[in-house]
Motif scaffolding. Structure first.
Motif, PDB file in Angstrom:
ATOM      1  N   SER A 153      -0.014   9.975 -18.070  1.00 28.60           N
ATOM      2  CA  SER A 153      -0.236   8.667 -17.462  1.00 28.60           C
ATOM      3  C   SER A 153       0.482   8.524 -16.123  1.00 28.60           C
ATOM      4  O   SER A 153       0.270   7.553 -15.423  1.00 28.60           O
ATOM      5  CB  SER A 153       0.213   7.558 -18.406  1.00 28.60           C
ATOM      6  OG  SER A 153       1.623   7.539 -18.515  1.00 28.60           O
ATOM      7  N   ILE A 154       1.304   9.492 -15.769  1.00 30.77           N
ATOM      8  CA  ILE A 154       2.023   9.453 -14.497  1.00 30.77           C
ATOM      9  C   ILE A 154       1.229  10.240 -13.469  1.00 30.77           C
ATOM     10  O   ILE A 154       0.860  11.392 -13.692  1.00 30.77           O
ATOM     11  CB  ILE A 154       3.437  10.043 -14.655  1.00 30.77           C
ATOM     12  CG1 ILE A 154       4.244   9.180 -15.625  1.00 30.77           C
ATOM     13  CG2 ILE A 154       4.129  10.115 -13.310  1.00 30.77           C
ATOM     14  CD1 ILE A 154       5.606   9.753 -15.948  1.00 30.77           C
ATOM     15  N   ASN A 155       0.951   9.612 -12.351  1.00 30.00           N
ATOM     16  CA  ASN A 155       0.232  10.271 -11.263  1.00 30.00           C
ATOM     17  C   ASN A 155       1.256  11.029 -10.418  1.00 30.00           C
ATOM     18  O   ASN A 155       1.922  10.464  -9.559  1.00 30.00           O
ATOM     19  CB  ASN A 155      -0.516   9.235 -10.430  1.00 30.00           C
ATOM     20  CG  ASN A 155      -1.504   9.874  -9.504  1.00 30.00           C
ATOM     21  OD1 ASN A 155      -1.376  11.026  -9.141  1.00 30.00           O
ATOM     22  ND2 ASN A 155      -2.489   9.099  -9.103  1.00 30.00           N
ATOM     23  N   ARG A 156       1.400  12.309 -10.676  1.00 30.41           N
ATOM     24  CA  ARG A 156       2.456  13.097 -10.049  1.00 30.41           C
ATOM     25  C   ARG A 156       2.365  13.195  -8.528  1.00 30.41           C
ATOM     26  O   ARG A 156       3.398  13.111  -7.868  1.00 30.41           O
ATOM     27  CB  ARG A 156       2.504  14.483 -10.676  1.00 30.41           C
ATOM     28  CG  ARG A 156       2.945  14.430 -12.117  1.00 30.41           C
ATOM     29  CD  ARG A 156       3.268  15.807 -12.654  1.00 30.41           C
ATOM     30  NE  ARG A 156       3.339  15.805 -14.102  1.00 30.41           N
ATOM     31  CZ  ARG A 156       4.383  15.392 -14.788  1.00 30.41           C
ATOM     32  NH1 ARG A 156       5.416  14.905 -14.168  1.00 30.41           N
ATOM     33  NH2 ARG A 156       4.383  15.436 -16.104  1.00 30.41           N
ATOM     34  N   ALA A 198       5.066  12.074  -3.557  1.00 34.23           N
ATOM     35  CA  ALA A 198       4.948  11.591  -2.178  1.00 34.23           C
ATOM     36  C   ALA A 198       5.858  10.394  -1.945  1.00 34.23           C
ATOM     37  O   ALA A 198       6.535  10.312  -0.906  1.00 34.23           O
ATOM     38  CB  ALA A 198       3.496  11.223  -1.880  1.00 34.23           C
ATOM     39  N   GLY A 199       5.896   9.470  -2.888  1.00 36.69           N
ATOM     40  CA  GLY A 199       6.766   8.310  -2.749  1.00 36.69           C
ATOM     41  C   GLY A 199       8.227   8.682  -2.692  1.00 36.69           C
ATOM     42  O   GLY A 199       8.980   8.170  -1.857  1.00 36.69           O
ATOM     43  N   ILE A 246      10.813   0.979   1.690  1.00 42.65           N
ATOM     44  CA  ILE A 246      10.109   0.048   0.805  1.00 42.65           C
ATOM     45  C   ILE A 246       8.720   0.580   0.459  1.00 42.65           C
ATOM     46  O   ILE A 246       8.288   0.521  -0.694  1.00 42.65           O
ATOM     47  CB  ILE A 246      10.036  -1.345   1.445  1.00 42.65           C
ATOM     48  CG1 ILE A 246      11.438  -1.939   1.540  1.00 42.65           C
ATOM     49  CG2 ILE A 246       9.114  -2.270   0.658  1.00 42.65           C
ATOM     50  CD1 ILE A 246      11.533  -3.173   2.383  1.00 42.65           C
ATOM     51  N   ALA A 247       8.023   1.123   1.456  1.00 49.00           N
ATOM     52  CA  ALA A 247       6.689   1.683   1.199  1.00 49.00           C
ATOM     53  C   ALA A 247       6.768   2.855   0.225  1.00 49.00           C
ATOM     54  O   ALA A 247       5.912   3.005  -0.654  1.00 49.00           O
ATOM     55  CB  ALA A 247       6.050   2.125   2.507  1.00 49.00           C
ATOM     56  N   GLY A 248       7.779   3.687   0.366  1.00 51.75           N
ATOM     57  CA  GLY A 248       7.950   4.804  -0.565  1.00 51.75           C
ATOM     58  C   GLY A 248       8.245   4.342  -1.977  1.00 51.75           C
ATOM     59  O   GLY A 248       7.751   4.923  -2.948  1.00 51.75           O
ATOM     60  N   LEU A 249       9.036   3.278  -2.100  1.00 59.05           N
ATOM     61  CA  LEU A 249       9.312   2.735  -3.430  1.00 59.05           C
ATOM     62  C   LEU A 249       8.049   2.161  -4.062  1.00 59.05           C
ATOM     63  O   LEU A 249       7.811   2.329  -5.260  1.00 59.05           O
ATOM     64  CB  LEU A 249      10.396   1.658  -3.346  1.00 59.05           C
ATOM     65  CG  LEU A 249      11.806   2.163  -3.044  1.00 59.05           C
ATOM     66  CD1 LEU A 249      12.752   0.987  -2.834  1.00 59.05           C
ATOM     67  CD2 LEU A 249      12.311   3.054  -4.161  1.00 59.05           C
ATOM     68  N   GLY A 258       6.188   3.445  -7.436  1.00 56.19           N
ATOM     69  CA  GLY A 258       5.817   2.530  -8.519  1.00 56.19           C
ATOM     70  C   GLY A 258       4.356   2.657  -8.896  1.00 56.19           C
ATOM     71  O   GLY A 258       3.996   2.597 -10.070  1.00 56.19           O
ATOM     72  N   ILE A 259       3.506   2.842  -7.903  1.00 58.64           N
ATOM     73  CA  ILE A 259       2.085   3.039  -8.187  1.00 58.64           C
ATOM     74  C   ILE A 259       1.884   4.345  -8.950  1.00 58.64           C
ATOM     75  O   ILE A 259       1.057   4.434  -9.847  1.00 58.64           O
ATOM     76  CB  ILE A 259       1.264   3.018  -6.881  1.00 58.64           C
ATOM     77  CG1 ILE A 259       1.272   1.624  -6.284  1.00 58.64           C
ATOM     78  CG2 ILE A 259      -0.171   3.476  -7.129  1.00 58.64           C
ATOM     79  CD1 ILE A 259       0.706   1.556  -4.888  1.00 58.64           C
ATOM     80  N   GLY A 260       2.672   5.363  -8.605  1.00 61.62           N
ATOM     81  CA  GLY A 260       2.573   6.636  -9.327  1.00 61.62           C
ATOM     82  C   GLY A 260       2.952   6.525 -10.775  1.00 61.62           C
ATOM     83  O   GLY A 260       2.457   7.270 -11.622  1.00 61.62           O
TER      84      GLY A 260
END
Length: 66
Positions: A9-12, A17-18, A49-52, A56-58
């Protein structure tokens, strides 16, 4: 309540990248701050912030299903 996550369920790619964006941005912001360029260092905070958010999306289970 404890919830377990399936490794599937985790998008690696998004997670990696994040995390890379966060680590690189923190390093660059620290370097710019050390050089005295405070405005650029604070601007790099937006990349942190964008990386975080990307990390989170990942972690979101919905991204792996679409």
């Amino acid at each position: 309540m404890s919830t377990k996550r399936d490794p599937e369920s985790i998008n690696r790619p998004l997670l990696v990248a994040g995390l890379l964006i966060v680590v690189a941005s923190i390093g660059m912001a620290a370097w710019m701050f050390r050089l005295g360029d405070i405005v650029t260092a604070l601007g790099l905070g937006l990349l942190i912030i964008a990386g975080l958010l990307l990390t989170g999306i990942g972690f979101s289970p919905e991204t792996a299903t679409h």
